[in-house]
Design a protein around this motif. Sequence first.
Motif, short mmCIF file in Angstrom:
data_model
loop_
_atom_site.label_atom_id
_atom_site.label_comp_id
_atom_site.label_asym_id
_atom_site.label_seq_id
_atom_site.Cartn_x
_atom_site.Cartn_y
_atom_site.Cartn_z
N LEU A 17 47.07 34.17 42.97
CA LEU A 17 45.80 34.02 43.68
C LEU A 17 45.98 33.52 45.11
O LEU A 17 45.01 33.20 45.79
N ILE A 117 41.12 30.55 47.40
CA ILE A 117 40.22 30.74 46.27
C ILE A 117 39.84 29.37 45.72
O ILE A 117 40.68 28.65 45.19
N PHE A 121 35.43 29.79 41.47
CA PHE A 121 35.52 31.24 41.43
C PHE A 121 36.60 31.67 40.43
O PHE A 121 36.43 32.63 39.68
N ALA A 122 37.70 30.93 40.41
CA ALA A 122 38.76 31.25 39.45
C ALA A 122 38.30 30.96 38.02
O ALA A 122 38.59 31.72 37.09
N ALA A 125 35.77 33.63 36.88
CA ALA A 125 36.47 34.90 36.64
C ALA A 125 37.22 34.84 35.31
O ALA A 125 37.17 35.78 34.51
N ILE A 129 32.53 35.70 33.62
CA ILE A 129 31.11 35.67 34.04
C ILE A 129 31.01 35.58 35.57
O ILE A 129 31.92 35.09 36.24
N PRO A 130 29.88 36.06 36.12
CA PRO A 130 29.62 35.86 37.55
C PRO A 130 29.05 34.47 37.78
O PRO A 130 28.53 33.84 36.85
N LEU A 131 29.13 33.98 39.01
CA LEU A 131 28.49 32.70 39.34
C LEU A 131 26.99 32.86 39.52
O LEU A 131 26.22 31.95 39.23
N THR A 132 26.58 34.01 40.05
CA THR A 132 25.15 34.23 40.27
C THR A 132 24.63 35.31 39.33
O THR A 132 25.38 36.13 38.82
N ASP B 90 33.67 37.53 46.93
CA ASP B 90 33.95 37.32 45.51
C ASP B 90 32.88 38.07 44.73
O ASP B 90 31.68 37.86 44.96
N GLY B 92 31.58 37.79 41.95
CA GLY B 92 30.66 37.02 41.13
C GLY B 92 29.60 36.28 41.93
O GLY B 92 28.75 35.60 41.36
N LEU B 93 29.66 36.38 43.26
CA LEU B 93 28.71 35.66 44.12
C LEU B 93 27.81 36.68 44.81
O LEU B 93 28.25 37.35 45.76
N PRO B 115 39.16 36.84 41.21
CA PRO B 115 38.30 36.23 42.23
C PRO B 115 38.77 36.59 43.64
O PRO B 115 39.94 36.94 43.84
N GLY B 116 37.86 36.51 44.59
CA GLY B 116 38.19 36.79 45.99
C GLY B 116 37.67 35.70 46.91
O GLY B 116 36.94 34.81 46.48
N ALA B 118 35.22 34.26 49.15
CA ALA B 118 33.81 34.47 49.49
C ALA B 118 33.62 34.23 50.99
O ALA B 118 34.30 33.39 51.59
#
Lengths: 243, 243
Positions: A17, A117, A121-122, A125, A129-132, B90, B92-93, B115-116, B118
Motif C-alpha cells: 500500500l 493511505i 481506508f485500508a 477495504a 465495505i465503502p466508507l460512504t 479512494d 469507498g469515499l 484503497p487509494g 483520497a
Amino acid sequence: MTGFVSFIGSGPGDPELLTLKAVDRIKRADAILYDDLSAGPILSFARAGADLVGVGKRAGRPSPKQDHVSRLLVDYALAGGRIVRLKSGDGGLFGRLEEELVALRAHGIGFEIVPGIASPFAAAAAAGIPLTRRLTARRVQFVTGHDASGQLPPDLNLDALADPLACTVIFMGKRTFPALAEMLIARGLPPDTPAMLAESVGTPEARTRRTTVAALAADLAHGIGPKPALIFYGSLAQAEGLV
Amino acid sequence: MTGFVSFIGSGPGDPELLTLKAVDRIKRADAILYDDLSAGPILSFARAGADLVGVGKRAGRPSPKQDHVSRLLVDYALAGGRIVRLKSGDGGLFGRLEEELVALRAHGIGFEIVPGIASPFAAAAAAGIPLTRRLTARRVQFVTGHDASGQLPPDLNLDALADPLACTVIFMGKRTFPALAEMLIARGLPPDTPAMLAESVGTPEARTRRTTVAALAADLAHGIGPKPALIFYGSLAQAEGLV
C-alpha cells in the motif's frame, strides 16, 4: 549544503500500500526517521548504508518526546542529503506533522509532503465495505479518542458525533469508548447503531469484528487488549461473510 | 469460469500516487473499467491487449447511469478473467462503490478492494499543511455538496458542519457553497473562518487558494468555473508561501 525532507505517509503497514512516490523517496534516502508502526517490511526498500532511525511512540513504553523528534529531524536535514520522515498512515491525519513542519520552516529547510493511505481506508477495504453510502452516510468523520493527557478530548462536538447518518471513525479510542458511547447514547445515538472494531489494520494480524455501539462499549469496558484499533460506527454498509 | 474484480482506488490522478498493489493489478488486468478522472497516464500501466472501457461521469455531459455501469461490470466479470474497476481517489469515499458491490454479490462474483489516496490528502499535501492540528482540528470530516438531484443534501448536520474547530472538506460543492455558507454563518460559524479552494487536485493544473468562508462564498456566487474542486474550511494550519 542543507538537506531536503520528504514527509512520507507510509500507509497502514502493508508495503503493497506504499505509493510509487513513497518507494522512490525511500530508495533514494540518505536517512530515514521512522515511526514504529511504519517500520518492518517498508524499510527493506531503503538502500544499503542509509541511516535508519526509529523515533516512534509506542504505547506503554517511554518514547521520544515530539520536541526531540523535531530537533532530530532538523539536525539530520542541516547535515545535508535526502531525509525521509516516514509516518504511518497519512502523516497529515493525527500524525503531529504540523510541529515538524514548523521546526523545518524555522530553519529554512525545504520539504515536500507525500500523502499516504490512511488506516480507515485500508480497514474499510479489508472489511469489503465503502466508507460512504449514497443515501445515508454522506458524511465521514475521523476523530481521536483521547487528548494529550490520555482522556477524552474536552471539546468534543457531541452533535456531530451522535449522528447515526454519518460514518464515524475513532482513532486510538478503545480505552475511552465506554465513556464516549454513554455520552453519545444520552445525546440520542441509538444503542444498536452498527459498529465495527478493526484491529491491527494493515498487518498480517488484521481482524475486523461487526457489532453495535452499546455492545462494543460493554466489551471494551471489560478490557481493551494490546492491539491498536479503529472504531467505526454509524451508517455502515453490510458485508456478507462478516459476523 | 467467472472472473474476479479488483476495485482499485487510483488516487487523485497523479500516477506517482498509485499504490504498488494498484499498479500490480492494473498490469495484470484483462479488462479495465475506468472513470474519466482516473484515466490518462494511469492507463499506461495496462498491458497491450487489455480492454479499456471508459464508464465515468462527466459534469455537463450525458454519462452512463450507475445501473448501466454495474451491469457492464457484472457482464465483464461473468465473461471471466481479471477485471479492474478503477475509481478515482479512494473508491469507498463518495465513489458509488456500494451499488457495484451489491451487483457483484448478487451474481456470486469474487472481488477485492484496494484503497487509494483520497483527494483531500493529496490537496493538503500539495498545500503543505496537515489535515489535523494537535490542539484544534482534532476532527476531520468529508461531505458532499449535493445530493442525487444536484441540490444541497436535505439532511445536513449543521451543528457538525458549523464547527470552526474541525477541518471540513466538501466534495463537489462549488455550486452550492454560497447557500451552505449562509446557513453555516447563521448557525454561528465565523464568516472569517479560514477556507481553502483546491482545484484540479492531483493534476498538472492543480491550484490552491487560501481565503475565508465568506469571501469564498461571495466569489463562487459570481461563477464557479469548469474545474473540479475541494473546499476546505475550519481550523487550517498556516503554510508559508501561500496567499
